[in-house]
Design a protein around this motif. Structure first.
Motif, PDB file in Angstrom:
ATOM      1  N   VAL A  12      43.335  43.110  50.691  1.00 46.47           N
ATOM      2  CA  VAL A  12      43.448  44.290  49.923  1.00 46.47           C
ATOM      3  C   VAL A  12      41.945  44.888  49.866  1.00 46.47           C
ATOM      4  CG1 VAL A  12      43.057  43.135  47.812  1.00 46.47           C
ATOM      5  CG2 VAL A  12      44.098  45.306  47.881  1.00 46.47           C
ATOM      6  N   GLN A  13      41.707  46.291  49.560  1.00 47.92           N
ATOM      7  CA  GLN A  13      40.489  46.688  49.374  1.00 47.92           C
ATOM      8  C   GLN A  13      40.059  46.598  48.023  1.00 47.92           C
ATOM      9  OE1 GLN A  13      40.785  50.958  50.403  1.00 47.92           O
ATOM     10  NE2 GLN A  13      40.146  50.454  52.666  1.00 47.92           N
ATOM     11  N   ALA A  14      38.817  46.397  47.786  1.00 42.97           N
ATOM     12  CA  ALA A  14      38.105  46.374  46.459  1.00 42.97           C
ATOM     13  C   ALA A  14      38.790  47.372  45.451  1.00 42.97           C
ATOM     14  CB  ALA A  14      36.489  46.483  46.435  1.00 42.97           C
ATOM     15  N   ARG A  38      41.248  28.767  42.559  1.00 45.78           N
ATOM     16  CA  ARG A  38      41.073  29.257  43.900  1.00 45.78           C
ATOM     17  C   ARG A  38      39.488  28.655  44.362  1.00 45.78           C
ATOM     18  NH1 ARG A  38      38.492  35.163  41.657  1.00 45.78           N
ATOM     19  NH2 ARG A  38      36.737  34.192  40.672  1.00 45.78           N
ATOM     20  N   GLN A  39      39.599  28.528  45.816  1.00 50.59           N
ATOM     21  CA  GLN A  39      38.445  28.015  46.199  1.00 50.59           C
ATOM     22  C   GLN A  39      37.892  28.964  47.363  1.00 50.59           C
ATOM     23  OE1 GLN A  39      39.095  23.917  47.170  1.00 50.59           O
ATOM     24  NE2 GLN A  39      36.776  23.601  47.465  1.00 50.59           N
ATOM     25  N   ALA A  40      36.894  29.154  47.539  1.00 52.91           N
ATOM     26  CA  ALA A  40      35.949  30.078  48.192  1.00 52.91           C
ATOM     27  C   ALA A  40      35.387  28.940  49.198  1.00 52.91           C
ATOM     28  CB  ALA A  40      35.196  31.150  47.945  1.00 52.91           C
ATOM     29  N   PRO A  41      34.977  29.425  50.443  1.00 53.11           N
ATOM     30  CA  PRO A  41      34.489  28.490  51.379  1.00 53.11           C
ATOM     31  C   PRO A  41      32.982  28.111  50.923  1.00 53.11           C
ATOM     32  CG  PRO A  41      35.471  30.446  52.800  1.00 53.11           C
ATOM     33  CD  PRO A  41      35.566  30.710  51.247  1.00 53.11           C
ATOM     34  N   LEU A  85      40.602  44.166  42.045  1.00 50.80           N
ATOM     35  CA  LEU A  85      40.012  43.033  42.642  1.00 50.80           C
ATOM     36  C   LEU A  85      38.754  43.336  43.264  1.00 50.80           C
ATOM     37  CD1 LEU A  85      43.369  41.778  44.479  1.00 50.80           C
ATOM     38  CD2 LEU A  85      42.011  40.495  43.123  1.00 50.80           C
ATOM     39  N   LYS A  86      37.804  42.271  43.457  1.00 50.71           N
ATOM     40  CA  LYS A  86      36.441  42.371  43.832  1.00 50.71           C
ATOM     41  C   LYS A  86      36.247  41.459  45.002  1.00 50.71           C
ATOM     42  CE  LYS A  86      34.805  42.976  39.100  1.00 50.71           C
ATOM     43  NZ  LYS A  86      33.857  42.647  38.057  1.00 50.71           N
ATOM     44  N   PRO A  87      35.205  41.810  46.003  1.00 52.23           N
ATOM     45  CA  PRO A  87      35.131  40.915  47.186  1.00 52.23           C
ATOM     46  C   PRO A  87      34.967  39.562  46.861  1.00 52.23           C
ATOM     47  CG  PRO A  87      34.013  43.126  47.590  1.00 52.23           C
ATOM     48  CD  PRO A  87      34.477  43.080  45.881  1.00 52.23           C
ATOM     49  N   GLN A 116      46.138  32.590  50.974  1.00 49.96           N
ATOM     50  CA  GLN A 116      44.842  33.618  51.138  1.00 49.96           C
ATOM     51  C   GLN A 116      44.614  34.730  50.405  1.00 49.96           C
ATOM     52  OE1 GLN A 116      41.869  32.320  53.000  1.00 49.96           O
ATOM     53  NE2 GLN A 116      40.895  34.152  51.702  1.00 49.96           N
ATOM     54  N   VAL A 117      43.934  35.159  49.843  1.00 46.58           N
ATOM     55  CA  VAL A 117      43.551  36.308  49.163  1.00 46.58           C
ATOM     56  C   VAL A 117      42.016  36.953  49.904  1.00 46.58           C
ATOM     57  CG1 VAL A 117      43.157  37.932  47.257  1.00 46.58           C
ATOM     58  CG2 VAL A 117      45.105  36.090  47.036  1.00 46.58           C
TER      59      VAL A 117
END
Length: 121
Positions: A12-14, A38-41, A85-87, A116-117
Motif C-alpha cells: 500500500v502507498q503511504a 510486527r517485526q521488520a528486518p 500507514l507510513k513506510p 507481510q505489510v
C-alpha cells in the motif's frame, strides 16, 4: 494452544489503509488476550496492539491514533485496522494469543505465521 491464521497484508502507498484479520482455532480463544506484533528486518519484534477478552485495548505509541484492534469472539477472529500507514510500518505482522496477564510479546503462547505489510513512500 490456539492455532492462528493471519490474512490481509499487502502493498500500500503511504497514507493508505489495510485491515488484517486473524482466525483462531481452539476452544480457549474467548479467554485469551489477543495481540498483533510486527517485526521488520534487523529489528526486534514489537507488540503494537492488544485486546483483552473484555475488549480493553492498548497500543504502542508508534501506532496510537492510527491502528485499531478489535475482536469478534463469536467468529474467533481478531482484526487490526491500520490507517494512515507510513513506510516505517513495513514489517511482517503476527497475530498472537496469550494468557490474560500477558503484556509483552514474550508472554504470548501462540503466534501465527505472519503476513507481510509493505508501505511505499
Amino acid at each position: 494452544q490456539v492455532q492462528l491464521v493471519e490474512s490481509g497484508g499487502g502493498l500500500v502507498q503511504a497514507g493508505g489503509s489495510l485491515r488484517l484479520s486473524c482466525v483462531g482455532h481452539g476452544s480457549i480463544f474467548t479467554i485469551n488476550r489477543m495481540g498483533w506484533s510486527r517485526q521488520a528486518p534487523g529489528k526486534r519484534r514489537e507488540l503494537v496492539a492488544d485486546i483483552t477478552s473484555r475488549g480493553i485495548v492498548s497500543y504502542a505509541d508508534s501506532v496510537k491514533g492510527r491502528f485499531t484492534i478489535s475482536r469478534d469472539n463469536a467468529k474467533n477472529t481478531v482484526y487490526l485496522q491500520m490507517n494512515n500507514l507510513k513506510p516505517e510500518d513495513t514489517a511482517v505482522y503476527y497475530c498472537g494469543a496469550g494468557p490474560p496477564w500477558a503484556v509483552v510479546a514474550a508472554q504470548y503462547d501462540s503466534w501465527g505465521q505472519g503476513t507481510q505489510v509493505t508501505v511505499s513512500s
